[in-house]
Design a protein around this motif. Structure first.
Motif, PDB file in Angstrom:
ATOM      1  N   GLY A 178       0.821  -1.213   0.000  1.00 20.75           N
ATOM      2  CA  GLY A 178       0.000   0.000   0.000  1.00 20.75           C
ATOM      3  C   GLY A 178       0.851   1.258   0.000  1.00 20.75           C
ATOM      4  O   GLY A 178       0.608   2.189  -0.783  1.00 20.75           O
ATOM      5  N   MET A 179       1.866   1.295   0.864  1.00 25.35           N
ATOM      6  CA  MET A 179       2.743   2.455   0.928  1.00 25.35           C
ATOM      7  C   MET A 179       3.483   2.625  -0.394  1.00 25.35           C
ATOM      8  O   MET A 179       3.602   3.738  -0.927  1.00 25.35           O
ATOM      9  CB  MET A 179       3.760   2.301   2.061  1.00 25.35           C
ATOM     10  N   GLY A 180       3.969   1.526  -0.947  1.00 23.98           N
ATOM     11  CA  GLY A 180       4.721   1.603  -2.196  1.00 23.98           C
ATOM     12  C   GLY A 180       3.880   2.086  -3.355  1.00 23.98           C
ATOM     13  O   GLY A 180       4.305   2.953  -4.133  1.00 23.98           O
ATOM     14  N   MET A 181       2.688   1.557  -3.478  1.00 23.03           N
ATOM     15  CA  MET A 181       1.805   1.973  -4.576  1.00 23.03           C
ATOM     16  C   MET A 181       1.407   3.441  -4.417  1.00 23.03           C
ATOM     17  O   MET A 181       1.356   4.188  -5.402  1.00 23.03           O
ATOM     18  CB  MET A 181       0.568   1.074  -4.639  1.00 23.03           C
ATOM     19  N   TYR A 182       1.146   3.840  -3.178  1.00 21.47           N
ATOM     20  CA  TYR A 182       0.799   5.238  -2.909  1.00 21.47           C
ATOM     21  C   TYR A 182       1.979   6.150  -3.249  1.00 21.47           C
ATOM     22  O   TYR A 182       1.814   7.206  -3.863  1.00 21.47           O
ATOM     23  CB  TYR A 182       0.392   5.385  -1.449  1.00 21.47           C
ATOM     24  N   GLY A 183       3.189   5.715  -2.884  1.00 22.03           N
ATOM     25  CA  GLY A 183       4.381   6.497  -3.190  1.00 22.03           C
ATOM     26  C   GLY A 183       4.625   6.632  -4.683  1.00 22.03           C
ATOM     27  O   GLY A 183       5.065   7.677  -5.156  1.00 22.03           O
ATOM     28  N   LEU A 184       4.337   5.582  -5.433  1.00 27.65           N
ATOM     29  CA  LEU A 184       4.501   5.643  -6.882  1.00 27.65           C
ATOM     30  C   LEU A 184       3.437   6.524  -7.542  1.00 27.65           C
ATOM     31  O   LEU A 184       3.731   7.291  -8.450  1.00 27.65           O
ATOM     32  CB  LEU A 184       4.439   4.236  -7.485  1.00 27.65           C
ATOM     33  N   ALA A 185       2.205   6.405  -7.057  1.00 24.37           N
ATOM     34  CA  ALA A 185       1.087   7.119  -7.682  1.00 24.37           C
ATOM     35  C   ALA A 185       0.989   8.575  -7.260  1.00 24.37           C
ATOM     36  O   ALA A 185       0.655   9.434  -8.079  1.00 24.37           O
ATOM     37  CB  ALA A 185      -0.221   6.402  -7.354  1.00 24.37           C
ATOM     38  N   ALA A 186       1.243   8.876  -5.994  1.00 21.86           N
ATOM     39  CA  ALA A 186       1.041  10.234  -5.478  1.00 21.86           C
ATOM     40  C   ALA A 186       2.157  10.616  -4.514  1.00 21.86           C
ATOM     41  O   ALA A 186       1.940  10.738  -3.300  1.00 21.86           O
ATOM     42  CB  ALA A 186      -0.317  10.314  -4.788  1.00 21.86           C
ATOM     43  N   PRO A 187       3.362  10.822  -5.030  1.00 17.01           N
ATOM     44  CA  PRO A 187       4.493  11.098  -4.137  1.00 17.01           C
ATOM     45  C   PRO A 187       4.321  12.355  -3.286  1.00 17.01           C
ATOM     46  O   PRO A 187       4.683  12.352  -2.105  1.00 17.01           O
ATOM     47  CB  PRO A 187       5.689  11.212  -5.086  1.00 17.01           C
ATOM     48  N   ALA A 188       3.742  13.402  -3.840  1.00 15.04           N
ATOM     49  CA  ALA A 188       3.570  14.641  -3.074  1.00 15.04           C
ATOM     50  C   ALA A 188       2.586  14.435  -1.923  1.00 15.04           C
ATOM     51  O   ALA A 188       2.806  14.930  -0.812  1.00 15.04           O
ATOM     52  CB  ALA A 188       3.105  15.767  -3.990  1.00 15.04           C
ATOM     53  N   ALA A 189       1.521  13.696  -2.169  1.00 10.32           N
ATOM     54  CA  ALA A 189       0.532  13.441  -1.120  1.00 10.32           C
ATOM     55  C   ALA A 189       1.117  12.569  -0.010  1.00 10.32           C
ATOM     56  O   ALA A 189       0.782  12.749   1.172  1.00 10.32           O
ATOM     57  CB  ALA A 189      -0.702  12.765  -1.719  1.00 10.32           C
TER      58      ALA A 189
END
Length: 171
Positions: free
Chosen positions: A61-72
């Motif tokens: 989850g953290m990895g996918m979020y980091g790839l998709a929305a790094p600023a968020a």
């Protein structure tokens, strides 16, 4: 003398019966202990697999979020990403690393008998505990203004690393 021989034979037979009964009880006790040990080992292995799988999902989850929305992802830390290089760095460190850790833990959870599983889980445990240690050092150097996100992630890393370390030592 004829009465002594039958008495001695009866004593010998009784002694053999006691020995046989004692051996049977010892074998039964050993079987019960082995069964308890197998049940305990199974329970610990299952707990370790579930813990490993849960942390794999967290990293995914953290990895996918980091790839998709790094600023968020880094916004709660007060970090602004001004350009493509900054976003690429967050995608690499949080996104790529998170997905890689998820894959490693996922493999360890799916194949818990694999010889490399212990090393893989230990490596992730040490990484998490190292991050928690870094947050603790930061707390001493410069206390955060609020509980979230620094202390929240400190506890996630500390508990996650501790649980993974426990799965390595109990299996």
């Amino acid at each position: 003398m004829t009465g002594i021989l039958p008495d001695m034979m009866n004593m010998a037979i009784t002694t053999m019966n006691v020995a046989i009964t004692t051996t049977k009880m010892a074998v039964a006790t050993d079987a019960m202990v082995a069964t308890d040990a197998m049940a305990t080992t199974y329970t610990m292995a299952t707990t370790g697999t579930l813990t490993t799988a849960a942390l794999a999902l967290f990293f995914l989850g953290m990895g996918m979020y980091g790839l998709a929305a790094p600023a968020a992802l880094v916004r709660p830390f007060g970090i602004g990403l001004g350009g493509a290089a900054a976003r690429t760095e967050v995608r690499a460190v949080y996104g790529g690393f998170g997905v890689a850790m998820a894959a490693l833990l996922g493999w360890a959870a799916v194949d818990p008998a694999d010889a490399l599983r212990r090393g893989a889980v230990l490596a992730v445990a040490v990484a998490l505990l190292g991050m928690a240690g870094g947050r603790l050092a930061a707390r001493i150097a410069e206390p955060p203004g609020s509980w979230y996100p620094s202390w929240f992630y400190f506890w996630v890393e500390l508990v996650g690393g501790g649980l993974l370390l426990a799965t390595v030592t109990m299996t």
